[in-house]
Design an enzyme around this catalytic site. Structure first.
Site, PDB file in Angstrom:
ATOM      1  CD1 TRP A  23      64.077  44.168  41.588  1.00  0.00           C
ATOM      2  CD2 TRP A  23      65.786  42.822  42.111  1.00  0.00           C
ATOM      3  NE1 TRP A  23      64.503  43.546  40.428  1.00  0.00           N
ATOM      4  CE2 TRP A  23      65.548  42.709  40.708  1.00  0.00           C
ATOM      5  CE3 TRP A  23      66.818  42.060  42.671  1.00  0.00           C
ATOM      6  CZ2 TRP A  23      66.307  41.882  39.889  1.00  0.00           C
ATOM      7  CZ3 TRP A  23      67.565  41.239  41.831  1.00  0.00           C
ATOM      8  CH2 TRP A  23      67.308  41.157  40.465  1.00  0.00           C
ATOM      9  CG  HIS A  53      57.293  41.259  46.017  1.00  0.00           C
ATOM     10  ND1 HIS A  53      56.793  40.018  46.324  1.00  0.00           N
ATOM     11  CD2 HIS A  53      57.270  41.342  44.658  1.00  0.00           C
ATOM     12  CE1 HIS A  53      56.477  39.385  45.201  1.00  0.00           C
ATOM     13  NE2 HIS A  53      56.760  40.162  44.170  1.00  0.00           N
ATOM     14  CE  LYS A 106      69.142  24.276  28.856  1.00  0.00           C
ATOM     15  NZ  LYS A 106      69.008  23.040  29.563  1.00  0.00           N
ATOM     16  CB  THR A 124      66.172  29.605  25.654  1.00  0.00           C
ATOM     17  OG1 THR A 124      67.224  30.422  26.164  1.00  0.00           O
ATOM     18  CG2 THR A 124      65.185  29.321  26.759  1.00  0.00           C
ATOM     19  CG  HIS A 179      70.969  38.934  31.996  1.00  0.00           C
ATOM     20  ND1 HIS A 179      69.658  39.098  31.663  1.00  0.00           N
ATOM     21  CD2 HIS A 179      71.345  37.762  31.448  1.00  0.00           C
ATOM     22  CE1 HIS A 179      69.258  38.087  30.926  1.00  0.00           C
ATOM     23  NE2 HIS A 179      70.272  37.258  30.779  1.00  0.00           N
ATOM     24  CG  ASP A 191      76.986  15.103  53.687  1.00  0.00           C
ATOM     25  OD1 ASP A 191      76.823  16.263  53.254  1.00  0.00           O
ATOM     26  OD2 ASP A 191      76.373  14.670  54.682  1.00  0.00           O
ATOM     27  NE  ARG A 234      59.600  47.238  37.478  1.00  0.00           N
ATOM     28  CZ  ARG A 234      60.766  46.573  37.411  1.00  0.00           C
ATOM     29  NH1 ARG A 234      61.525  46.659  36.319  1.00  0.00           N
ATOM     30  NH2 ARG A 234      61.181  45.838  38.409  1.00  0.00           N
ATOM     31  CB  SER A 264      66.277  18.156  32.088  1.00  0.00           C
ATOM     32  OG  SER A 264      66.248  19.394  31.443  1.00  0.00           O
ATOM     33  CG  HIS A 266      68.919  42.803  28.269  1.00  0.00           C
ATOM     34  ND1 HIS A 266      69.317  41.542  27.964  1.00  0.00           N
ATOM     35  CD2 HIS A 266      68.467  42.722  29.541  1.00  0.00           C
ATOM     36  CE1 HIS A 266      69.119  40.738  28.991  1.00  0.00           C
ATOM     37  NE2 HIS A 266      68.592  41.427  29.963  1.00  0.00           N
ATOM     38  CG  HIS A 267      68.263  44.479  32.766  1.00  0.00           C
ATOM     39  ND1 HIS A 267      67.058  43.981  33.189  1.00  0.00           N
ATOM     40  CD2 HIS A 267      69.036  43.404  32.494  1.00  0.00           C
ATOM     41  CE1 HIS A 267      67.100  42.659  33.190  1.00  0.00           C
ATOM     42  NE2 HIS A 267      68.296  42.282  32.765  1.00  0.00           N
ATOM     43  CB  SER A 295      74.982  32.328  52.370  1.00  0.00           C
ATOM     44  OG  SER A 295      74.144  31.279  51.996  1.00  0.00           O
ATOM     45  CB  SER A 296      75.340  32.795  47.104  1.00  0.00           C
ATOM     46  OG  SER A 296      74.008  33.049  47.380  1.00  0.00           O
ATOM     47  CD  GLU A 337      70.322  36.331  41.417  1.00  0.00           C
ATOM     48  OE1 GLU A 337      71.508  35.957  41.533  1.00  0.00           O
ATOM     49  OE2 GLU A 337      69.401  35.944  42.153  1.00  0.00           O
ATOM     50  CE1 TYR A 364      68.352  33.544  30.913  1.00  0.00           C
ATOM     51  CE2 TYR A 364      70.287  34.926  30.745  1.00  0.00           C
ATOM     52  CZ  TYR A 364      69.039  34.554  30.287  1.00  0.00           C
ATOM     53  OH  TYR A 364      68.481  35.202  29.225  1.00  0.00           O
TER      54      TYR A 364
HETATM   55  C1  HEA Z   1      61.464  35.884  42.334  1.00  0.00           C
HETATM   56  C2  HEA Z   1      60.304  35.592  42.376  1.00  0.00           C
HETATM   57  C3  HEA Z   1      59.050  36.374  42.522  1.00  0.00           C
HETATM   58  C4  HEA Z   1      57.867  35.778  42.865  1.00  0.00           C
HETATM   59  C5  HEA Z   1      57.651  34.320  43.197  1.00  0.00           C
HETATM   60  C6  HEA Z   1      56.889  36.817  42.851  1.00  0.00           C
HETATM   61  C7  HEA Z   1      55.547  36.593  43.147  1.00  0.00           C
HETATM   62  C8  HEA Z   1      54.545  37.556  43.024  1.00  0.00           C
HETATM   63  N1  HEA Z   1      54.703  38.874  42.655  1.00  0.00           N
HETATM   64 FE1  HEA Z   1      56.464  39.769  42.259  1.00  0.00          FE
HETATM   65  N2  HEA Z   1      58.212  40.690  41.885  1.00  0.00           N
HETATM   66  C9  HEA Z   1      59.448  40.105  41.833  1.00  0.00           C
HETATM   67  C10 HEA Z   1      59.727  38.764  41.980  1.00  0.00           C
HETATM   68  C11 HEA Z   1      58.776  37.786  42.315  1.00  0.00           C
HETATM   69  N3  HEA Z   1      57.452  38.024  42.503  1.00  0.00           N
HETATM   70  C12 HEA Z   1      60.457  41.090  41.572  1.00  0.00           C
HETATM   71  C13 HEA Z   1      61.954  40.842  41.422  1.00  0.00           C
HETATM   72  C14 HEA Z   1      59.790  42.311  41.468  1.00  0.00           C
HETATM   73  C15 HEA Z   1      60.394  43.680  41.169  1.00  0.00           C
HETATM   74  C16 HEA Z   1      60.551  44.453  42.420  1.00  0.00           C
HETATM   75  C17 HEA Z   1      60.966  45.851  42.121  1.00  0.00           C
HETATM   76  O1  HEA Z   1      60.321  46.504  41.298  1.00  0.00           O
HETATM   77  O2  HEA Z   1      61.951  46.288  42.717  1.00  0.00           O
HETATM   78  C18 HEA Z   1      58.387  42.024  41.657  1.00  0.00           C
HETATM   79  C19 HEA Z   1      57.393  43.000  41.580  1.00  0.00           C
HETATM   80  C20 HEA Z   1      56.033  42.731  41.641  1.00  0.00           C
HETATM   81  C21 HEA Z   1      55.010  43.668  41.338  1.00  0.00           C
HETATM   82  C22 HEA Z   1      55.219  45.099  40.846  1.00  0.00           C
HETATM   83  C23 HEA Z   1      55.260  46.001  41.996  1.00  0.00           C
HETATM   84  C24 HEA Z   1      55.527  47.392  41.567  1.00  0.00           C
HETATM   85  O3  HEA Z   1      56.073  47.608  40.491  1.00  0.00           O
HETATM   86  O4  HEA Z   1      55.201  48.266  42.356  1.00  0.00           O
HETATM   87  C25 HEA Z   1      53.809  43.047  41.546  1.00  0.00           C
HETATM   88  C26 HEA Z   1      52.487  43.669  41.339  1.00  0.00           C
HETATM   89  O5  HEA Z   1      51.530  43.047  41.140  1.00  0.00           O
HETATM   90  C27 HEA Z   1      54.101  41.705  41.968  1.00  0.00           C
HETATM   91  C28 HEA Z   1      53.163  40.739  42.289  1.00  0.00           C
HETATM   92  C29 HEA Z   1      53.468  39.427  42.632  1.00  0.00           C
HETATM   93  C30 HEA Z   1      52.474  38.456  43.013  1.00  0.00           C
HETATM   94  C31 HEA Z   1      51.007  38.699  43.117  1.00  0.00           C
HETATM   95  C32 HEA Z   1      53.160  37.293  43.264  1.00  0.00           C
HETATM   96  C33 HEA Z   1      52.560  35.982  43.696  1.00  0.00           C
HETATM   97  O6  HEA Z   1      53.031  34.975  42.852  1.00  0.00           O
HETATM   98  C34 HEA Z   1      52.842  35.700  45.126  1.00  0.00           C
HETATM   99  C35 HEA Z   1      52.078  34.494  45.567  1.00  0.00           C
HETATM  100  C36 HEA Z   1      52.355  34.055  46.960  1.00  0.00           C
HETATM  101  C37 HEA Z   1      51.639  34.388  48.028  1.00  0.00           C
HETATM  102  C38 HEA Z   1      50.539  35.355  47.927  1.00  0.00           C
HETATM  103  C39 HEA Z   1      51.961  33.842  49.359  1.00  0.00           C
HETATM  104  C40 HEA Z   1      50.865  32.910  49.808  1.00  0.00           C
HETATM  105  C41 HEA Z   1      50.674  32.995  51.243  1.00  0.00           C
HETATM  106  C42 HEA Z   1      49.498  33.094  51.821  1.00  0.00           C
HETATM  107  C43 HEA Z   1      48.249  33.211  51.072  1.00  0.00           C
HETATM  108  C44 HEA Z   1      49.471  33.086  53.259  1.00  0.00           C
HETATM  109  C45 HEA Z   1      48.646  34.148  53.806  1.00  0.00           C
HETATM  110  C46 HEA Z   1      49.057  34.290  55.160  1.00  0.00           C
HETATM  111  C47 HEA Z   1      48.746  35.323  55.908  1.00  0.00           C
HETATM  112  C48 HEA Z   1      47.980  36.449  55.360  1.00  0.00           C
HETATM  113  C49 HEA Z   1      49.203  35.341  57.309  1.00  0.00           C
HETATM  114  N4  HEA Z   1      55.459  41.537  42.012  1.00  0.00           N
HETATM  115  C1  HEA Z   2      64.146  33.526  35.481  1.00  0.00           C
HETATM  116  C2  HEA Z   2      64.352  34.722  35.152  1.00  0.00           C
HETATM  117  C3  HEA Z   2      64.437  35.299  33.770  1.00  0.00           C
HETATM  118  C4  HEA Z   2      64.639  34.682  32.555  1.00  0.00           C
HETATM  119  C5  HEA Z   2      64.840  33.222  32.261  1.00  0.00           C
HETATM  120  C6  HEA Z   2      64.630  35.732  31.588  1.00  0.00           C
HETATM  121  C7  HEA Z   2      64.816  35.513  30.217  1.00  0.00           C
HETATM  122  C8  HEA Z   2      64.948  36.520  29.282  1.00  0.00           C
HETATM  123  N1  HEA Z   2      64.802  37.863  29.510  1.00  0.00           N
HETATM  124 FE1  HEA Z   2      64.277  38.732  31.264  1.00  0.00          FE
HETATM  125  N2  HEA Z   2      64.058  39.619  33.070  1.00  0.00           N
HETATM  126  C9  HEA Z   2      63.988  39.009  34.283  1.00  0.00           C
HETATM  127  C10 HEA Z   2      64.079  37.648  34.509  1.00  0.00           C
HETATM  128  C11 HEA Z   2      64.303  36.710  33.516  1.00  0.00           C
HETATM  129  N3  HEA Z   2      64.413  36.941  32.193  1.00  0.00           N
HETATM  130  C12 HEA Z   2      63.772  39.961  35.333  1.00  0.00           C
HETATM  131  C13 HEA Z   2      63.647  39.664  36.816  1.00  0.00           C
HETATM  132  C14 HEA Z   2      63.718  41.207  34.717  1.00  0.00           C
HETATM  133  C15 HEA Z   2      63.436  42.573  35.331  1.00  0.00           C
HETATM  134  C16 HEA Z   2      64.417  43.058  36.306  1.00  0.00           C
HETATM  135  C17 HEA Z   2      63.980  44.371  36.854  1.00  0.00           C
HETATM  136  O1  HEA Z   2      64.077  45.372  36.126  1.00  0.00           O
HETATM  137  O2  HEA Z   2      63.505  44.409  37.999  1.00  0.00           O
HETATM  138  C18 HEA Z   2      63.928  40.961  33.303  1.00  0.00           C
HETATM  139  C19 HEA Z   2      63.969  41.969  32.346  1.00  0.00           C
HETATM  140  C20 HEA Z   2      64.332  41.776  31.030  1.00  0.00           C
HETATM  141  C21 HEA Z   2      64.644  42.820  30.126  1.00  0.00           C
HETATM  142  C22 HEA Z   2      64.667  44.319  30.459  1.00  0.00           C
HETATM  143  C23 HEA Z   2      63.322  44.881  30.333  1.00  0.00           C
HETATM  144  C24 HEA Z   2      63.276  46.284  30.793  1.00  0.00           C
HETATM  145  O3  HEA Z   2      63.490  46.534  31.970  1.00  0.00           O
HETATM  146  O4  HEA Z   2      63.030  47.133  29.948  1.00  0.00           O
HETATM  147  C25 HEA Z   2      64.947  42.241  28.931  1.00  0.00           C
HETATM  148  C26 HEA Z   2      65.343  42.979  27.713  1.00  0.00           C
HETATM  149  O5  HEA Z   2      65.962  42.499  26.878  1.00  0.00           O
HETATM  150  C27 HEA Z   2      64.830  40.813  29.111  1.00  0.00           C
HETATM  151  C28 HEA Z   2      65.055  39.856  28.119  1.00  0.00           C
HETATM  152  C29 HEA Z   2      65.052  38.485  28.336  1.00  0.00           C
HETATM  153  C30 HEA Z   2      65.346  37.510  27.292  1.00  0.00           C
HETATM  154  C31 HEA Z   2      65.638  37.793  25.862  1.00  0.00           C
HETATM  155  C32 HEA Z   2      65.280  36.282  27.905  1.00  0.00           C
HETATM  156  C33 HEA Z   2      65.572  34.952  27.243  1.00  0.00           C
HETATM  157  O6  HEA Z   2      66.399  34.151  28.019  1.00  0.00           O
HETATM  158  C34 HEA Z   2      64.310  34.205  26.888  1.00  0.00           C
HETATM  159  C35 HEA Z   2      64.591  33.089  25.920  1.00  0.00           C
HETATM  160  C36 HEA Z   2      63.415  32.193  25.661  1.00  0.00           C
HETATM  161  C37 HEA Z   2      62.642  32.168  24.584  1.00  0.00           C
HETATM  162  C38 HEA Z   2      62.812  33.131  23.473  1.00  0.00           C
HETATM  163  C39 HEA Z   2      61.488  31.220  24.465  1.00  0.00           C
HETATM  164  C40 HEA Z   2      61.825  29.848  23.958  1.00  0.00           C
HETATM  165  C41 HEA Z   2      62.462  29.819  22.636  1.00  0.00           C
HETATM  166  C42 HEA Z   2      61.957  29.216  21.532  1.00  0.00           C
HETATM  167  C43 HEA Z   2      60.675  28.463  21.555  1.00  0.00           C
HETATM  168  C44 HEA Z   2      62.795  29.237  20.311  1.00  0.00           C
HETATM  169  C45 HEA Z   2      62.251  29.930  19.126  1.00  0.00           C
HETATM  170  C46 HEA Z   2      62.131  31.376  19.336  1.00  0.00           C
HETATM  171  C47 HEA Z   2      62.500  32.338  18.480  1.00  0.00           C
HETATM  172  C48 HEA Z   2      63.465  32.169  17.380  1.00  0.00           C
HETATM  173  C49 HEA Z   2      61.901  33.668  18.643  1.00  0.00           C
HETATM  174  N4  HEA Z   2      64.447  40.552  30.401  1.00  0.00           N
HETATM  175 CU    CU Z   3      68.459  40.493  31.799  1.00  0.00          CU
END
Ligand code: HEA
Ligand code: HEA
Ligand code: CU
Ligand code: CUA
Lengths: 351, 283, 527
Positions: free
Chosen positions: C144, C79, C333, C330, C255, C108, C452, C270, C304-305, C171-172, C257, C259
């Site tokens: 993942w 997933h 923005k 952020t 990380h 293009d 989790r 925007s 921080h992860h 590809s990327s 990634e 962003y």
């Molecule tokens: C990048 C984007 C992304 C998106 C969009 C989503 C979308 C969703 N994720 Fe996400 N999720 C991750 C990224 C994302 N996730 C990542 C990175 C992890 C961590 C993995 C890891 O731990 O390694 C994670 C882990 C994660 C967990 C934790 C699993 C665990 O720790 O064991 C859960 C649990 O609820 C969850 C739920 C969902 C749900 C309900 C959606 C929903 O928003 C999904 C909604 C979309 C649909 C449901 C599709 C709709 C289609 C149909 C309805 C068609 C039906 C057709 C048929 C049945 C033929 N996700």
């Molecule tokens: C689109 C993807 C995305 C984005 C944008 C961010 C944004 C941020 N993330 Fe997140 N993060 C993930 C995707 C993302 N993250 C994913 C996928 C994981 C889990 C991966 C995994 O383990 O599977 C993760 C996990 C993760 C962790 C690790 C957690 C853990 O595993 O224990 C941490 C810890 O620092 C963190 C921090 C942050 C911070 C500080 C930001 C900042 O960029 C946020 C900044 C924004 C704001 C703060 C709000 C707006 C600001 C204001 C309104 C200004 C005023 C505010 C103040 C002065 C307070 N993220």
């Molecule tokens: Cu991070």
């Protein structure tokens, strides 16, 4: 239902709890301020209400303000966090040092310094399979209960050394504010001092394979007197176990003991019926290695198999337990070798 | 009629990309099967390789024809420059991952294995030192010496950088003889470098008991020098193609970006080697 | 060149090479390729969504009902991989392909053939990745993040994932090079850098991130491959390696990634907010600098992860401070977007609804990120559902909502028809409600201590899990509305004008709707 961090019972956990509350409030205030402004616009600056767009698109002063103010807020947040980090990292002057070893999928504890030095325990999930599979009602501590809990005295500084035998695990007890990865080949440390007697529960917090969700942590914090009593009891038990390792056993006794050992340690993968879950977890029923002369099987069980989840059980189980479980597999299901493996054979095969 | 704005060249639909994708599908799935000993792994893998080679010949062949056919204007030329630059940057980052790894194991991991806690409780008093095959090394090995073949190889690569630049001067002065000779020298030096490295590997395996499996030292040594060697090979092939193109009369003194791209790549490989020499062999 | 060669005359007439399937396989047209990217990513989104729904169904109540633990872990892992690499990233590349040339007035992408290859590598990677469910041992179940040494234990599904990642990386990187060169080299005369639409800026910066970190990921998984099969010891302490090393290399990629998945979303938002506020973007220059600052900071926050791996206090402090700093750009923005709306003349067509929804819900995710960044708090939260809640707030309500906003915004340009505003609004309201029903309770679960990546949990977590599961099915079904809206729009409907949005600005609105196959063959002159 619980909606917040668990009630803290250590000073560090309390600091974390309060810090989280503070962060939550600050963030809420900012959130309400920012989106208050936005929703004001959403409701009052609508075209349908006759709003005419202004033309401004820059204002150096506000831009500087909303860069500086967040920096100041962040500094305010960083200050208490820094203090807590430094406190969390100070593992010196512990009263008791315990090594927690993560295995797939159980915890092993070695008391290595302080009262109770030398005690070893293996802590397995004790929730019955029937409850997990929905064939029996689940009891209160479903999935958070173990056969042999960790026992520590109240009010003492306990240093926990973590390591692992196979993959990364993490030792986590929320009420203590302690979570430390257990990394194979390396020792990391953390500490806690529980101020209140009681039973505290946690989980392995790092994905470690199939039964990651089934390796809980249960800690009993007891009074100094109860702790001493427990230590004495454990030390007596250790003496019996040592005797077991040297005596010669009869086949039925080995099989009976082996069955318990198997169900506690091996059945998760090889399954209670010995059929395994191929291909990841091979069957033992009818397996060539089990039916062949015992040498290979003994080494495999003792040392594990690299690159597979098969663990080196030699580090976990006593000679008697190993002899029993090997004997059991060689005489259970369709395997009928009729052979008894003795603890002495295991001892000889070590090293 | 002359036009003020030069049109950007957009190619026709092409069948080469899909061959490339098919090739990588075969290489990927073939390698998986091969590594796990299931199914016709090597066959599928080499089918993929063959397709990839076909694709590369076809695709680059077409690009060369388009270029020689004068279809690429100034803007296309600068597009190629940007892209080659950023491609090399991506390669730099690939190597950076391995340099970072080496730094980490030498400065953090290995010393920590020898620390009181780790050495005392897990690794029977392991003493941290570099090079090492780790606290549980099955075997001993001798580490690679910097001042033998590696030093010679450094000289060779540095010289090859010079000969290549000399060849480039030849091209810009329209001195085709110098160009050909310079290219030939460069390629030969590359070949010598690779032969010496192969010799060094054999020596390591047979006499020094230094293998890919020799713990972290063997892992970093062979993976880093091995990936570098692979890049030298690719660079040498690129230069060889340039030589053939020169012999076929391609390139003018103003218009020869393919040559420059190959040269950039060669210099990049050169620089990587210098770093390798310092951190893998010497320090 | 003074004479027009026959070849060039030939080029001038739009001759449409092969037809049928071959057209799509061989195409060098950025619009065709953009369309393919978008369709591919939506298919991947549905696949990843079906996995998520299976996860949610298993977690509906305590006990094991539907899947066994090993398969559950495979679902979680796949997933994550499918959503990140298959759905979100390619969707943004699809937008880049379609819109960048139109926005900067280019004919293009700079390398049209390579562009085709970038796309056609993705189905190959998807076959390897999803095919791994069907090989002995099944797909990789190491999360993942593919942490060693668990990933070293896995079966051949792991190797398939590794090669899939290599291929997606190629590809990327090619895609990113293409985007950078297109933006730097092919802008129409007069289109200065600081005049580019913000979407171009955010993609330019994202492309740099891609080039910098995809090779590092390739290195990380290559080391896993050799540890698995060739006896190296990178992540094995017995040989002198270190499992934590993998995490450093992975998160150096990981990380930035995240962003990569949000900066283009910032770009889309925007574009949209000024259009529907009928007012120019507030603080254009500071938006550009903020984007660049986020990108640069993203390289120094990775650990921080890893706060629970046990680093020295100074290291933890450094990474904590650096991470917290990202809130500043952020925030800039967020404030700029709000200031853009302030005293505008707002209307709320579907793109604007999604953009405002994005702003509101993404910010919640940003705040929870900041809470995670506080190292002592993260000790409690790491690897719990709080983190799951955090990243779904930024990824689903962030990246995905921005993608929906962009899709509705540019659908008229792509198809030549207006989409159904009714369906669009229904889609938005269902999505935002069910999104919060699904993911808001996860904050509570995480705080209360639910880890989790577990297929079963103790009883005190039952109610919120049931709620989240119900929400997830509602959210999933809501996405079918989007499918319906897009199909309906592609097949017909009210003709769209060249510029269907009153407040829109930019070159893409100067060409007819649908955008003809070839546009700006002669570059337009800006101002
Ligand atoms: C990048 C984007 C992304 C998106 C969009 C989503 C979308 C969703 N994720 Fe996400 N999720 C991750 C990224 C994302 N996730 C990542 C990175 C992890 C961590 C993995 C890891 O731990 O390694 C994670 C882990 C994660 C967990 C934790 C699993 C665990 O720790 O064991 C859960 C649990 O609820 C969850 C739920 C969902 C749900 C309900 C959606 C929903 O928003 C999904 C909604 C979309 C649909 C449901 C599709 C709709 C289609 C149909 C309805 C068609 C039906 C057709 C048929 C049945 C033929 N996700
Ligand atoms: C689109 C993807 C995305 C984005 C944008 C961010 C944004 C941020 N993330 Fe997140 N993060 C993930 C995707 C993302 N993250 C994913 C996928 C994981 C889990 C991966 C995994 O383990 O599977 C993760 C996990 C993760 C962790 C690790 C957690 C853990 O595993 O224990 C941490 C810890 O620092 C963190 C921090 C942050 C911070 C500080 C930001 C900042 O960029 C946020 C900044 C924004 C704001 C703060 C709000 C707006 C600001 C204001 C309104 C200004 C005023 C505010 C103040 C002065 C307070 N993220
Ligand atoms: Cu991070
Ligand atoms: Cu042990 Cu998770």
């Amino acid at each position: 239902d619980a909606v917040n961090l668990q009630t803290p019972v250590t000073p560090v956990a309390s600091e974390i709890y309060d810090m989280h509350t503070m962060m939550l409030i600050i963030c809420l205030v900012i959130f309400i301020a920012v989106f208050g402004v936005m929703f004001w616009s959403v409701f009052h600056h609508r075209k349908s209400k006759g709003a005419v767009a202004a033309h401004f698109h820059e204002n150096t002063t506000v831009e500087i303000v909303w860069t500086i103010v967040p920096v100041l807020i962040l500094l305010g947040m960083a200050y208490p966090a820094t203090k807590t980090i430094i406190a969390m990292k100070d593992t010196s002057n512990a009263d008791l040092t315990i090594k927690a070893t993560g295995y797939q999928w159980k915890w092993g504890y070695d008391y290595i310094k302080g009262e109770g030095e030398g005690i070893r325990l293996i802590s397995n999930l004790s929730t019955p399979q029937d409850q997990i599979q929905g064939k029996a009602d689940k009891d209160e501590h479903y999935l958070l209960e173990v056969d042999q809990p960790l026992v520590v005295p109240v009010g003492k500084k306990i240093r926990i050394l973590t390591t692992a035998n196979d993959v990364i695990h993490a030792w986590w007890v929320p009420a203590f504010g302690v979570k430390q990865d257990a990394i194979p080949g390396y020792i990391r440390d953390t500490w806690f001092r529980a101020d209140k007697e009681g039973v505290y529960r946690g989980n392995c917090a790092e994905l470690c394979g199939k039964d990651h969700g089934f390796m809980p942590i249960e800690v009993h914090v007891v009074s100094a007197a109860k702790y001493t009593a427990w230590v004495n009891e454990r030390q007596a038990a250790a003496a019996t176990s040592a005797a077991n390792d040297t005596k010669t056993w009869a086949l039925p006794d080995l099989v009976a003991k082996g069955k318990d050992v198997f169900n506690a340690n091996c059945a998760a993968c090889h399954q209670p019926d010995g059929k395994g879950l191929p291909p990841a977890f091979p069957p033992l029923d009818g397996a060539a290695i089990v039916l062949a002369p015992p040498a290979d099987q003994i080494t495999t069980v003792l040392n594990g198999r690299e690159g597979t989840p098969m663990a080196a059980w030699g580090k976990v189980l006593s000679d008697a337990d190993l002899a029993a479980v090997i004997t059991y597999t060689r005489n259970a299901w369709s395997n009928k070798t009729g052979e008894a493996i003795q603890p002495a054979q295991i001892a000889a095969a070590r090293h | 009629m002359s036009q003020a704005v030069e049109k950007y060249f957009v190619p026709e639909p092409s069948k080469f990309p899909i061959f490339g994708s098919f090739a990588l599908l075969c290489i990927g799935s073939g390698a998986v099967m091969w590594l796990n000993s299931v199914g016709p792994g090597p066959e599928v893998f080499f089918l993929g390789m063959a397709t990839l080679i076909y694709m590369l010949f076809g695709w680059f062949g077409q690009v060369i024809r388009e270029s020689e056919g004068g279809k690429y204007g100034k803007q296309v030329d600068s597009a190629f420059r940007w892209s080659m630059g950023w491609f090399i940057f991506s390669e730099v980052m690939f190597f950076a991952a391995f340099f970072g790894t080496l730094f980490y194991v030498r400065v953090i991991a290995v010393p920590s294995l020898g620390s009181e806690l780790n050495a005392g409780l897990i690794w029977d008093g392991f003493k941290a030192a570099w090079p090492t095959a780790g606290p549980h090394a099955a075997d001993t090995f001798s580490p690679m010496e910097a001042w033998g073949i590696p030093a010679i190889n450094t000289l060779i690569l540095l010289t090859s950088g010079a000969t290549l630049t000399w060849a480039h001067w030849g091209l810009t002065k329209d001195n085709r003889g110098q160009l050909k000779l310079g290219l030939l020298f460069t390629i030969l030096l590359g070949a010598i470098f690779l032969s010496l490295q192969a010799f060094e590997y054999i020596h390591a395996y047979e006499e020094m008991n230094l293998k890919l499996t020799s713990g972290i030292y063997g892992s970093t040594f062979f993976m880093m020098t091995g990936f570098h060697g692979l890049h030298v090979t690719i660079g040498a092939i690129m230069l060889l193609v340039m030589l053939f193109r020169v012999l076929a009369g391609h390139f003018t003194k103003e218009h020869h970006f393919a040559f420059e791209a190959a040269a950039w790549y060669w210099h990049f490989v050169d620089v990587v080697w210098l770093l390798l020499f310092v951190v893998v062999y010497w320090l | 060149m003074s004479a027009v060669t026959p070849d060039q005359v030939h080029d001038d007439h739009h001759h449409h090479g092969p037809t049928g399937l071959m057209r799509w396989i061989t195409t060098t047209n950025h619009k065709d390729i953009g369309t393919m990217y978008l369709i591919f990513s939506f298919i991947m989104f549905l696949s990843g969504g079906v996995m998520a729904l299976t996860i949610r169904a298993e977690l509906f109540k305590p006990g094991l009902q539907i899947v066994q633990p090993e398969f559950f872990n495979q679902l979680t892992t796949m997933h994550g991989l499918v959503m990140v690499f298959g759905a979100i990233m390619p969707a943004f590349v699809g937008f880049a392909n379609w819109m960048l040339p139109l926005m900067i007035g280019a004919s293009d992408m700079a390398f049209a053939r390579m562009n085709n290859w970038s796309f056609w590598l993705l189905p190959v990677a998807a076959v390897l990745l999803i095919g791994s469910f069907f090989v002995p041992g099944g797909a990789t179940a190491a999360g993942w993040t593919l942490y060693a040494p668990l990933s070293v234990q896995m079966g051949m599904g792991m190797d398939m994932a590794i090669f899939a990642i290599h291929i997606m990386g190629i590809s990327s990187i090619m895609g990113a090079i293409n985007i950078i060169v297109t933006i730097l080299n092919m802008r129409a005369p007069g289109m200065k850098m600081m005049k580019m639409p913000l979407f171009c800026w955010t993609w330019l910066i994202t492309a740099y991130l891609l080039i910098a970190v995809m090779p590092v990921l390739a290195g990380a998984v290559t080391m896993i491959l050799t540890d698995r099969h060739f006896g190296t010891s990178f992540f094995n302490a017995a040989g002198g390696g270190d499992p934590v090393l993998y995490q450093h290399v992975f998160w150096f990629f990981g990380h930035p990634e995240v962003y990569i998945m949000i900066l283009p979303a910032f770009g889309i938002v925007s574009q949209i907010i000024p259009t529907f506020a009928r007012k120019p973007l507030f603080g254009y220059a500071s938006m550009v600098y903020a984007t660049a600052s986020i990108a640069i900071l993203s390289f120094v926050v990775w650990a921080h992860h890893m706060f629970t791996t046990g680093m020295p206090a100074q290291t933890q402090l450094f990474f904590m401070y650096a991470t917290m700093l990202i809130a500043v750009p952020t925030g800039v923005k967020v404030f700029n977007w709000v200031a853009t709306m302030w005293r505008g003349s707002l209307t709320f067509e579907t793109p604007m609804l999604f953009a405002v929804g994005f702003l509101f819900v993404f910010t919640i995710g940003g705040f929870t990120g900041l809470i995670c960044a506080i190292a002592p708090i993260d000790i409690q939260l790491q690897d719990t559902y709080y983190v799951v809640a955090h990243f779904h707030y930024v990824l689903v309500a962030g990246s995905l909502f921005a993608l929906f906003a962009g899709a509705y915004y540019w659908l008229p340009k792509w198809t030549g028809h207006m989409y159904s505003e009714k369906l669009g609004k229904l889609h938005f309201w269902c999505s935002i409600v069910f999104f919060n029903v699904t993911f808001f309770p996860m904050h509570f679960l995480g705080l209360a201590g639910m880890p989790r990546r577990i297929p079963d949990y103790s009883l005190q977590f039952a109610d919120f899990n049931a709620l989240a599961s119900i929400g997830a099915f509602g959210f999933g079904l809501s996405q079918l509305i989007f499918l319906a809206a897009v199909i309906k729009c592609a097949r017909g409907g009210e003709k769209a004008a060249a510029k269907p949005w009153e407040g829109a600005e930019g070159l893409e609105w100067t060409v007819p709707s649908p955008a003809p196959h070839h546009t700006f063959e002669t570059p337009p002159v800006v101002e």
